[in-house]
Design an enzyme around this catalytic site. Structure first.
Site, PDB file in Angstrom:
ATOM      1  N   ASP A 220      38.456  24.551 -19.876  1.00 16.53           N
ATOM      2  CA  ASP A 220      37.122  24.270 -19.352  1.00 16.53           C
ATOM      3  C   ASP A 220      37.041  22.786 -19.039  1.00 16.53           C
ATOM      4  OD1 ASP A 220      34.256  23.237 -19.976  1.00 16.53           O
ATOM      5  OD2 ASP A 220      33.969  25.362 -19.579  1.00 16.53           O
ATOM      6  N   LEU A 221      36.496  22.453 -17.870  1.00 12.83           N
ATOM      7  CA  LEU A 221      36.339  21.046 -17.506  1.00 12.83           C
ATOM      8  C   LEU A 221      35.104  20.459 -18.183  1.00 12.83           C
ATOM      9  CD1 LEU A 221      37.195  21.177 -13.700  1.00 12.83           C
ATOM     10  CD2 LEU A 221      38.611  20.282 -15.538  1.00 12.83           C
ATOM     11  N   ASP A 263      34.077  26.467 -13.754  1.00 10.90           N
ATOM     12  CA  ASP A 263      35.078  25.472 -14.145  1.00 10.90           C
ATOM     13  C   ASP A 263      35.911  25.968 -15.325  1.00 10.90           C
ATOM     14  OD1 ASP A 263      32.904  25.346 -15.876  1.00 10.90           O
ATOM     15  OD2 ASP A 263      33.196  23.218 -16.328  1.00 10.90           O
TER      16      ASP A 263
END
Length: 338
Positions: A220-221, A263
């Site tokens: 996950d960003l 994301d």
């Protein structure tokens, strides 16, 4: 995708030419199409009553027998190959991208010493076979051990066979493109959620069957929403594409990587335990973070790792543990990083 070229000798001009040939983006020839082509080339030899009909494939080094007519007198070995640069009949066909007729090589100083003469294949008629983008696949050709001018009706028939083969190549390319569109995320070109889920199900079954370890990582960003809010979605899209490309370039050949949504990304590591997956991600995380921070300095990424357990009857449990580990990893960071 890698473009390929080959250097062929064009005997009719006494020169060498570099031609584009089958690139790495091209699909494999299916068994059904190969069987169809086999019937075509055998029919060519039978209709003309010649010893040999061939479908040849060009590589960067050789002309290879892809298929040969099934008659007993065909002197060419199955999957046989000859090095480019010898002035083979087929080299000139590909170099000129045009039909070649040699009624009797022994009567023509240009062809008298070509490599097929020792096999008594002194007469030749061949046509180039091209992919839709004009990369050369090879040739379709017939050869005889006596003088043969090959009548116009047969030449027309050979042209129809050439066009049928090229139509098959176009269908294969179209099918591959449609499969790509169905399985890939349009922004990052990674596997989409449906495809990466199917891969996970397949690897989970393989892990259970062969008792091999399987580990996944959810990624996950961090602060991605801030990037979109501050710089706009175009920059956010660039971050996603850069992240996807950076990870994909550094994972192993056996690993599978896809975009889960937004994301979030999923990495599948077959035949790998949690320790091995952690080492892999540890090795690449700093480099990947550096690449995405060239676009937006505040963004980074977190990941959660989970190894498949014997009690995991379905991959859902594996995914849930990885997601929990991802949540913990993000929670350990500063609130601004979440």
């Amino acid at each position: 995708m890698t473009k390929k070229t080959a250097r062929v000798m064009v005997r009719t001009t006494g020169s060498y030419k570099t031609v584009p040939i089958t690139g790495t983006d091209k699909p494999d020839i299916s068994e059904a199409i190969s069987s169809k082509w086999q019937r075509i080339i055998t029919l060519c030899a039978r209709l003309l009553a010649v010893p040999s009909g061939l479908i040849m494939r060009i590589t960067q080094e050789n002309m290879e027998v892809f298929l040969k007519s099934a008659n007993k007198e065909n002197p060419y070995p199955e999957h046989g190959a000859d090095q480019l640069g010898h002035g083979l009949y087929c080299e000139t066909v590909i170099g000129n991208n045009h039909a070649l007729l040699v009624p009797n090589a022994l009567d023509d100083p240009i062809w008298a010493d070509n490599p097929d003469v020792p096999l008594k294949m002194i007469s030749y008629y061949g046509l180039p076979i091209l992919w839709p983008d004009q990369e050369a696949f090879g040739t379709i050709c017939v050869l005889d051990n006596k003088t043969n001018h090959y009548n116009e009706t047969f030449k027309e028939l050979m042209m129809e066979f050439k066009l049928a083969i090229e139509s098959d190549l176009a269908l294969l390319v179209n099918k591959k493109q449609l499969t790509f569109l169905a399985e890939r995320d349009p922004l990052t070109a990674l596997f989409n959620r449906r495809k990466i889920t199917a891969v996970l199900n397949q690897e989970h079954k393989r892990s259970a069957r062969y008792q091999m370890p399987l580990t996944i990582a959810m990624m996950d960003l961090d602060r991605f929403k801030q990037v979109n809010d501050r710089y706009g979605h175009d920059v956010g899209d660039q971050v996603l594409k850069t992240f996807a490309r950076a990870i994909n370039a550094r994972i192993r050949e056996i690993d599978r990587f896809g975009r889960w949504g937004g994301d979030e990304f999923l990495l599948i590591c077959p035949n790998t335990d949690a320790k091995g997956a952690a080492a892999l991600l540890g090795d690449i995380s700093i480099l990947v973070t550096g690449e995405i921070q060239k676009i937006a300095t505040e963004v980074s990424f977190s990941y959660g790792i989970a190894q498949c357990l014997p009690t995991d009857e379905r991959p859902d449990a594996l995914f849930k543990r990885a997601d929990q580990q991802l949540y913990k990893a993000k929670k350990r960071k500063r609130p601004a990083d979440k």
